[in-house]
Design a protein around this motif. Structure first.
Motif, PDB file in Angstrom:
ATOM      1  N   ALA A 252     -21.787  22.816  -1.701  1.00 43.27           N
ATOM      2  CA  ALA A 252     -22.367  24.153  -1.800  1.00 43.27           C
ATOM      3  C   ALA A 252     -23.081  24.413  -3.124  1.00 43.27           C
ATOM      4  O   ALA A 252     -23.702  25.445  -3.279  1.00 43.27           O
ATOM      5  N   ASP A 253     -22.988  23.485  -4.047  1.00 37.30           N
ATOM      6  CA  ASP A 253     -23.609  23.688  -5.358  1.00 37.30           C
ATOM      7  C   ASP A 253     -25.131  23.685  -5.213  1.00 37.30           C
ATOM      8  O   ASP A 253     -25.710  22.712  -4.722  1.00 37.30           O
ATOM      9  N   PRO A 254     -25.815  24.755  -5.647  1.00 42.89           N
ATOM     10  CA  PRO A 254     -27.275  24.848  -5.473  1.00 42.89           C
ATOM     11  C   PRO A 254     -28.054  23.751  -6.195  1.00 42.89           C
ATOM     12  O   PRO A 254     -29.170  23.434  -5.791  1.00 42.89           O
ATOM     13  N   GLN A 255     -27.481  23.149  -7.217  1.00 43.51           N
ATOM     14  CA  GLN A 255     -28.211  22.108  -7.936  1.00 43.51           C
ATOM     15  C   GLN A 255     -28.436  20.857  -7.093  1.00 43.51           C
ATOM     16  O   GLN A 255     -29.285  20.040  -7.424  1.00 43.51           O
ATOM     17  N   TYR A 256     -27.695  20.724  -5.983  1.00 37.16           N
ATOM     18  CA  TYR A 256     -27.837  19.548  -5.120  1.00 37.16           C
ATOM     19  C   TYR A 256     -28.648  19.831  -3.862  1.00 37.16           C
ATOM     20  O   TYR A 256     -28.760  18.973  -2.993  1.00 37.16           O
ATOM     21  N   GLU A 257     -29.215  21.020  -3.739  1.00 37.22           N
ATOM     22  CA  GLU A 257     -30.008  21.356  -2.553  1.00 37.22           C
ATOM     23  C   GLU A 257     -31.222  20.461  -2.386  1.00 37.22           C
ATOM     24  O   GLU A 257     -31.643  20.158  -1.272  1.00 37.22           O
ATOM     25  N   SER A 258     -31.801  20.024  -3.499  1.00 35.35           N
ATOM     26  CA  SER A 258     -33.010  19.206  -3.428  1.00 35.35           C
ATOM     27  C   SER A 258     -32.719  17.726  -3.197  1.00 35.35           C
ATOM     28  O   SER A 258     -33.645  16.942  -3.004  1.00 35.35           O
ATOM     29  N   CYS A 259     -31.448  17.340  -3.198  1.00 37.42           N
ATOM     30  CA  CYS A 259     -31.097  15.932  -2.984  1.00 37.42           C
ATOM     31  C   CYS A 259     -31.381  15.525  -1.537  1.00 37.42           C
ATOM     32  O   CYS A 259     -31.311  16.338  -0.613  1.00 37.42           O
ATOM     33  N   SER A 260     -31.646  14.248  -1.364  1.00 38.98           N
ATOM     34  CA  SER A 260     -31.847  13.721  -0.009  1.00 38.98           C
ATOM     35  C   SER A 260     -30.525  13.719   0.751  1.00 38.98           C
ATOM     36  O   SER A 260     -29.454  13.876   0.158  1.00 38.98           O
ATOM     37  N   GLN A 261     -30.599  13.529   2.054  1.00 45.43           N
ATOM     38  CA  GLN A 261     -29.392  13.482   2.886  1.00 45.43           C
ATOM     39  C   GLN A 261     -28.478  12.347   2.423  1.00 45.43           C
ATOM     40  O   GLN A 261     -27.266  12.517   2.335  1.00 45.43           O
ATOM     41  N   ALA A 262     -29.057  11.196   2.108  1.00 44.40           N
ATOM     42  CA  ALA A 262     -28.257  10.056   1.642  1.00 44.40           C
ATOM     43  C   ALA A 262     -27.606  10.377   0.303  1.00 44.40           C
ATOM     44  O   ALA A 262     -26.450  10.008   0.056  1.00 44.40           O
ATOM     45  N   GLY A 263     -28.336  11.046  -0.562  1.00 38.48           N
ATOM     46  CA  GLY A 263     -27.791  11.421  -1.859  1.00 38.48           C
ATOM     47  C   GLY A 263     -26.632  12.399  -1.724  1.00 38.48           C
ATOM     48  O   GLY A 263     -25.629  12.302  -2.440  1.00 38.48           O
ATOM     49  N   ARG A 264     -26.762  13.337  -0.793  1.00 37.38           N
ATOM     50  CA  ARG A 264     -25.691  14.305  -0.559  1.00 37.38           C
ATOM     51  C   ARG A 264     -24.467  13.626   0.078  1.00 37.38           C
ATOM     52  O   ARG A 264     -23.332  13.983  -0.224  1.00 37.38           O
ATOM     53  N   GLN A 265     -24.702  12.629   0.934  1.00 38.64           N
ATOM     54  CA  GLN A 265     -23.584  11.886   1.518  1.00 38.64           C
ATOM     55  C   GLN A 265     -22.840  11.104   0.433  1.00 38.64           C
ATOM     56  O   GLN A 265     -21.607  11.057   0.435  1.00 38.64           O
ATOM     57  N   ASP A 266     -23.595  10.499  -0.477  1.00 37.29           N
ATOM     58  CA  ASP A 266     -22.969   9.778  -1.582  1.00 37.29           C
ATOM     59  C   ASP A 266     -22.147  10.730  -2.454  1.00 37.29           C
ATOM     60  O   ASP A 266     -21.035  10.394  -2.873  1.00 37.29           O
ATOM     61  N   LEU A 267     -22.696  11.902  -2.717  1.00 35.23           N
ATOM     62  CA  LEU A 267     -21.995  12.884  -3.533  1.00 35.23           C
ATOM     63  C   LEU A 267     -20.722  13.363  -2.834  1.00 35.23           C
ATOM     64  O   LEU A 267     -19.667  13.491  -3.472  1.00 35.23           O
ATOM     65  N   ALA A 268     -20.788  13.598  -1.541  1.00 37.17           N
ATOM     66  CA  ALA A 268     -19.598  14.010  -0.784  1.00 37.17           C
ATOM     67  C   ALA A 268     -18.522  12.927  -0.845  1.00 37.17           C
ATOM     68  O   ALA A 268     -17.333  13.227  -1.017  1.00 37.17           O
ATOM     69  N   ALA A 269     -18.922  11.665  -0.744  1.00 35.19           N
ATOM     70  CA  ALA A 269     -17.970  10.552  -0.835  1.00 35.19           C
ATOM     71  C   ALA A 269     -17.369  10.473  -2.239  1.00 35.19           C
ATOM     72  O   ALA A 269     -16.163  10.222  -2.391  1.00 35.19           O
ATOM     73  N   GLN A 270     -18.190  10.696  -3.267  1.00 35.59           N
ATOM     74  CA  GLN A 270     -17.688  10.671  -4.641  1.00 35.59           C
ATOM     75  C   GLN A 270     -16.680  11.792  -4.886  1.00 35.59           C
ATOM     76  O   GLN A 270     -15.641  11.577  -5.530  1.00 35.59           O
ATOM     77  N   LEU A 271     -16.977  12.981  -4.360  1.00 45.16           N
ATOM     78  CA  LEU A 271     -16.056  14.104  -4.537  1.00 45.16           C
ATOM     79  C   LEU A 271     -14.730  13.852  -3.832  1.00 45.16           C
ATOM     80  O   LEU A 271     -13.659  14.146  -4.372  1.00 45.16           O
ATOM     81  N   GLN A 272     -14.778  13.293  -2.611  1.00 43.45           N
ATOM     82  CA  GLN A 272     -13.535  12.992  -1.887  1.00 43.45           C
ATOM     83  C   GLN A 272     -12.763  11.885  -2.598  1.00 43.45           C
ATOM     84  O   GLN A 272     -11.539  11.938  -2.689  1.00 43.45           O
ATOM     85  N   TYR A 273     -13.478  10.894  -3.119  1.00 43.88           N
ATOM     86  CA  TYR A 273     -12.845   9.828  -3.895  1.00 43.88           C
ATOM     87  C   TYR A 273     -12.106  10.432  -5.092  1.00 43.88           C
ATOM     88  O   TYR A 273     -10.955  10.095  -5.362  1.00 43.88           O
ATOM     89  N   LYS A 274     -12.769  11.339  -5.782  1.00 41.84           N
ATOM     90  CA  LYS A 274     -12.171  11.956  -6.964  1.00 41.84           C
ATOM     91  C   LYS A 274     -10.944  12.784  -6.585  1.00 41.84           C
ATOM     92  O   LYS A 274      -9.920  12.746  -7.278  1.00 41.84           O
ATOM     93  N   ARG A 275     -11.011  13.523  -5.476  1.00 40.19           N
ATOM     94  CA  ARG A 275      -9.852  14.293  -5.019  1.00 40.19           C
ATOM     95  C   ARG A 275      -8.674  13.368  -4.707  1.00 40.19           C
ATOM     96  O   ARG A 275      -7.532  13.661  -5.053  1.00 40.19           O
TER      97      ARG A 275
END
Length: 195
Positions: free
Chosen positions: A115-138
């Motif tokens: 939901a962070d607005p700074q990632y709205e411009s990222c590609s779908q693949a970039g957002r998927q990578d970020l979601a995986a990184q966040l879950q990894y960190k959790r």
């Protein structure tokens, strides 16, 4: 009539142990049958709530807090509760009884939860990578917390997270061999930076 000290003490005495289930202290002596492993159960939240407040409210709902291994906040309006697979049906039925919203098909790796607005411009693949990184960190934060509070559960929980595809077996080995520290000091500062 003013109550006596004995009456006051008796009124605040601990509840008796329930007869229909073994207390948590006896769990190691009960044979292990049924599925093994750990899973996240996702429930709704209507406002910001801390981990401590979440634990206290779950306890008031009738949840055995000793069975809750970790609490995370993977998306807006959602709480992830890490429990043993054998306790999950009890947890779910208790949450249904109190009319809590359950998200059975929730996927923490779905990029729509960023939901962070700074990632709205990222590609779908970039957002998927970020979601995986966040879950990894959790997941790594959960293991770090377990290493400090319940070190004997780091490997079983970790290997369940490996089977779910959130972390690697090397991460589990690394976390299990790391000396225990105060996990919430770093977790809380990292969480504060995300919001």
């Amino acid at each position: 009539v003013k109550p006596t000290l004995a009456q006051i003490a008796a009124a605040s005495a601990a509840k008796p142990v329930q007869k229909n289930k073994p207390p948590s202290a006896a769990r190691p002596f009960v044979s292990n049958t049924g599925p093994s492993g750990f899973q996240f159960v996702y429930i709704g939240r209507s406002r910001k709530i801390s981990r401590g407040d979440t634990r206290a409210r779950l306890k008031r709902c009738g949840i055995d807090i000793s069975r809750v291994l970790d609490i995370s906040f993977p998306a807006h309006g959602i709480i992830g509760v890490l429990v043993h697979c054998q306790y999950a049906p009890t947890f779910i039925s208790t949450m249904k009884r109190v009319n809590a919203e359950l998200f059975e098909d929730f996927d923490p790796l779905d990029p729509k939860h960023i939901a962070d607005p700074q990632y709205e411009s990222c590609s779908q693949a970039g957002r998927q990578d970020l979601a995986a990184q966040l879950q990894y960190k959790r997941c790594m934060n959960a293991l770090t917390y377990l290493q400090a509070s319940r070190p004997y559960q780091v490997k079983p929980v970790g290997y369940s997270l490996v089977q779910l595809g959130y972390i690697s077996a090397e991460d589990v080995t690394s976390c299990a061999s790391t000396p225990a520290t105060n996990p919430r000091a770093k977790v809380n500062s990292d969480a504060g930076a995300l919001f």
